[in-house]
Every structure is written in structure tokens, then in C-alpha cells.
Design an enzyme around this catalytic site. Structure first.
Site, PDB file in Angstrom:
ATOM      1  N   ALA A  65      40.012  39.334  40.773  1.00 59.51           N
ATOM      2  CA  ALA A  65      40.583  38.823  42.248  1.00 59.51           C
ATOM      3  C   ALA A  65      41.853  38.195  41.908  1.00 59.51           C
ATOM      4  O   ALA A  65      42.066  37.414  40.754  1.00 59.51           O
ATOM      5  CB  ALA A  65      39.714  37.774  42.854  1.00 59.51           C
ATOM      6  N   GLY A 109      36.467  40.110  39.271  1.00 59.81           N
ATOM      7  CA  GLY A 109      36.119  41.139  40.437  1.00 59.81           C
ATOM      8  C   GLY A 109      36.496  42.655  39.809  1.00 59.81           C
ATOM      9  O   GLY A 109      36.099  43.572  40.625  1.00 59.81           O
ATOM     10  N   GLU A 112      33.506  43.738  38.653  1.00 58.13           N
ATOM     11  CA  GLU A 112      32.493  43.891  39.892  1.00 58.13           C
ATOM     12  C   GLU A 112      32.700  45.149  40.689  1.00 58.13           C
ATOM     13  O   GLU A 112      31.916  45.858  41.054  1.00 58.13           O
ATOM     14  CB  GLU A 112      32.307  42.674  40.641  1.00 58.13           C
ATOM     15  CG  GLU A 112      31.891  41.534  39.781  1.00 58.13           C
ATOM     16  CD  GLU A 112      32.232  40.170  40.483  1.00 58.13           C
ATOM     17  OE1 GLU A 112      33.416  40.140  40.783  1.00 58.13           O
ATOM     18  OE2 GLU A 112      31.024  39.348  40.583  1.00 58.13           O
ATOM     19  N   GLU A 132      35.148  34.439  35.420  1.00 58.94           N
ATOM     20  CA  GLU A 132      35.037  33.106  36.367  1.00 58.94           C
ATOM     21  C   GLU A 132      34.683  31.706  35.787  1.00 58.94           C
ATOM     22  O   GLU A 132      35.450  30.910  36.429  1.00 58.94           O
ATOM     23  CB  GLU A 132      34.380  33.774  37.530  1.00 58.94           C
ATOM     24  CG  GLU A 132      34.705  34.670  38.368  1.00 58.94           C
ATOM     25  CD  GLU A 132      34.073  36.251  37.987  1.00 58.94           C
ATOM     26  OE1 GLU A 132      33.747  36.185  36.549  1.00 58.94           O
ATOM     27  OE2 GLU A 132      34.160  37.128  38.514  1.00 58.94           O
TER      28      GLU A 132
END
Ligand code: HXC
Length: 258
Positions: A65, A109, A112, A132
Site C-alpha cells: 500500500a 498489500g 495480499e 508492515e
């Protein structure tokens, strides 16, 4: 739609989505994810499309992200607006198969997003990780849930808690990755597999996807019952008649998706 963060193309019966924020290693911002949703909606509604591929660049599938974006958010922003995580389940809810073709970094992300696809084909350059923890957050789009289902608790804990990266060989051995492909052939080989899938009966392909996914949501007996019901229903398809007639007549089946 005028896409700013992804490139959307078709290759025969395959819908190809290329994440395209090269300067930020395809970091996923809300705008990109919103565009991804529009592209997936389009491919899902398009009867000519039988399989979807999501890919990135040679250097990065996606490095996570967008940290610059997240750095500006506080709790009320993310909670009320469902920022960062909104729409993330759209890949999962797509009823047509979605393949992630991953080269380079698939972190946070990015990992993911790849895991929410139906399978991952990895270039030998791929690196997976959930870093993260280094940023003072946790994986928030399935990392703590999908990763242990794919690679088991030990490796998932190790990756999420230490932030280390896993290369393609380790990822394949652990069960995260379906195939490793030399980097320069990644897209070609992935499109070849996607084209083969798109050449089968779409309703059957959708039934297979639904049944495999069901195995993660049910007991073995419930899953087997679901499979049995769906299996029997396949005998209502013209494509079942065609597939079996083609085998008997020693010719290639011409599926009509009905
Ligand atoms: C924003 C990013 C970024 C990211 C890289 N960039 N990752 N920008 N968000 N996640 C930008 C860098 O700032 C830099 O921009 C450019 O991309 C190139 O990156 P470099 O760091 O210079 O490249 P390199 O030295 O090759 O290192 C690659 C890297 C490193 C190891 C992937 O960039 C990295 O550690 N990135 C962060 C990975 C990460 O922590 N991901 C998880 C994010 S949290 P400039 O302008 O300087 O050239 C997350 C939460 C998900 O994903 C939860 C819900 C969705």
C-alpha cells in the site's frame, strides 16, 4: 474509463490488468484499487472474457500500500472512509479465475493482492513479504489470514513478525506459488495458461473455482457435499455433452459456455 494507475487490455479471451505506477514500484493507493475494481467489473461482465491476469512490472508486482498516502491518515479517516482496505475483496468475489503474475517485489498489500487472486505464477525474481510491522501497522488486507492458509502458521508468523522476504523458490516450496517461470517468460507463459483456461467451458471453470474456494470455508463433509451437487449440475450443461462427445470422436471440444 481513463485509467491513470493501471493498464487494461484484452489478449484474446484473457483480460490483462497491469499495475502501472512505476515510480512508486506500483504502490497501491485508493485510486489504483478503485480502478482495479472498475476493470474487474468490466471483465466479469464481458462474456468474451474467460480468465483475468493481474501483473506488475519486472521490478515490482506491487511494493505494498502507498506509504505516503497512509502516512496522512488517522484512525477516523481509515475507519469512516474504509480507506486503504475498501474494495479489497473485489478480486476474491470475481467469479472468473484471476491469476497473479508476479515479478519482483510483492510486499505488504502487494503480497495480499497476489494472494487474493486464485493462484500466483511467480517469476524467478519474485520476492514476497509482509513488512508492515516495520511501519507500525499489521497486514490489513488478508496477510494474517490468507498467508497462514497458504504456507502454514510457522512461516506466516515468521514473515509477518520479522518482515523478512521470501524468494520464489521458498514461496513455491511453501505452497504460496503455483509455478515458477523464468522472468523473461512470465507474462507469455501466464497468458498461455490463462488462454487455456479461457478455452474451457466458462460455467465449468466457474464451478471449479467456486468449489475449490468452498474448501476453505467448510468442513470436509460439507465441502464434499457441495462438490457433489455442483458436479451433478455440470451434467445439465451442453458443454458437458460437447466435451465428452469430442473425446469419443477424437476431436477438440468446441465449448459454447452453456
Ligand atoms: C510508496 C513506495 C513504496 C510504498 C516503494 N516506494 N515502496 N512508495 N509506498 N509501499 C517508492 C520509494 O519511495 C521510491 O520512491 C521508489 O518507490 C523506489 O523505491 P526504492 O526504495 O528506492 O527502491 P529499492 O531501494 O529497490 O527498494 C525496494 C523496496 C523498498 C525494498 C521494495 O522500496 C521498500 O521497502 N518499500 C516499502 C515496502 C513496504 O513496506 N511495503 C508495505 C507497505 S504497508 P522515490 O520517490 O524515493 O524514488 C502495506 C499495508 C497493506 O502494504 C495493508 C492493507 C492494504
Amino acid at each position: 474509463m481513463d485509467y491513470q494507475n493501471i493498464i487494461v487490455e484484452t489478449r484474446g479471451k484473457v483480460g490483462l490488468i497491469t499495475l502501472n505506477r512505476p515510480k512508486a514500484l506500483n504502490a497501491l493507493n485508493d485510486a489504483l484499487v478503485d480502478e482495479l475494481v472498475v476493470a474487474l467489473n468490466g471483465f466479469e461482465a464481458d462474456e468474451a472474457i474467460g480468465c483475468i491476469v493481474i501483473t506488475g512490472s519486472d521490478k515490482a508486482f506491487a511494493a505494498g500500500a502507498d506509504i505516503g498516502m497512509m502516512a496522512t491518515y488517522d484512525y477516523m479517516d481509515v475507519y469512516k472512509g474504509d480507506y486503504i482496505t475498501r474494495n479489497w475483496e473485489r478480486v476474491k468475489t470475481c467469479r472468473k479465475p484471476v491469476i497473479a503474475a508476479v515479478a519482483g517485489f510483492a510486499l505488504g498489500g502487494g503480497c495480499e493482492l497476489a494472494m487474493s487472486c486464485d493462484m500466483i505464477y511467480a517469476a524467478d525474481t519474485a520476492k514476497f513479504g509482509q513488512p508492515e510491522v516495520k511501519l507500525g501497522i499489521l497486514p490489513g488486507a488478508g496477510g494474517t489470514q490468507r498467508l497462514p492458509r497458504a504456507v502454514g502458521k510457522a512461516k506466516a508468523m515468521d514473515l509477518c513478525l520479522t518482515a523478512r522476504m521470501m524468494d520464489a523458490t521458498e514461496a513455491e516450496r511453501a505452497g504460496l506459488v503455483a509455478r515458477i517461470i523464468p522472468a523473461e517468460q512470465l507474462l507469455e507463459e501466464t497468458l498461455k495458461a490463462a488462454t487455456a483456461i479461457a478455452g474451457y467451458s466458462l460455467p465449468v471453470v466457474m464451478m471449479i473455482k467456486e468449489s475449490v474456494n468452498r474448501s476453505f470455508e467448510s468442513s470436509l463433509n460439507e465441502g464434499l457435499l457441495f462438490e457433489r451437487r455442483v458436479f451433478h449440475s455440470a451434467f445439465a450443461l451442453e458443454d458437458q455433452k460437447e466435451g465428452m462427445a469430442a473425446f469419443v470422436e477424437k476431436r477438440k471440444a468446441q465449448f459454447k459456455n452453456k
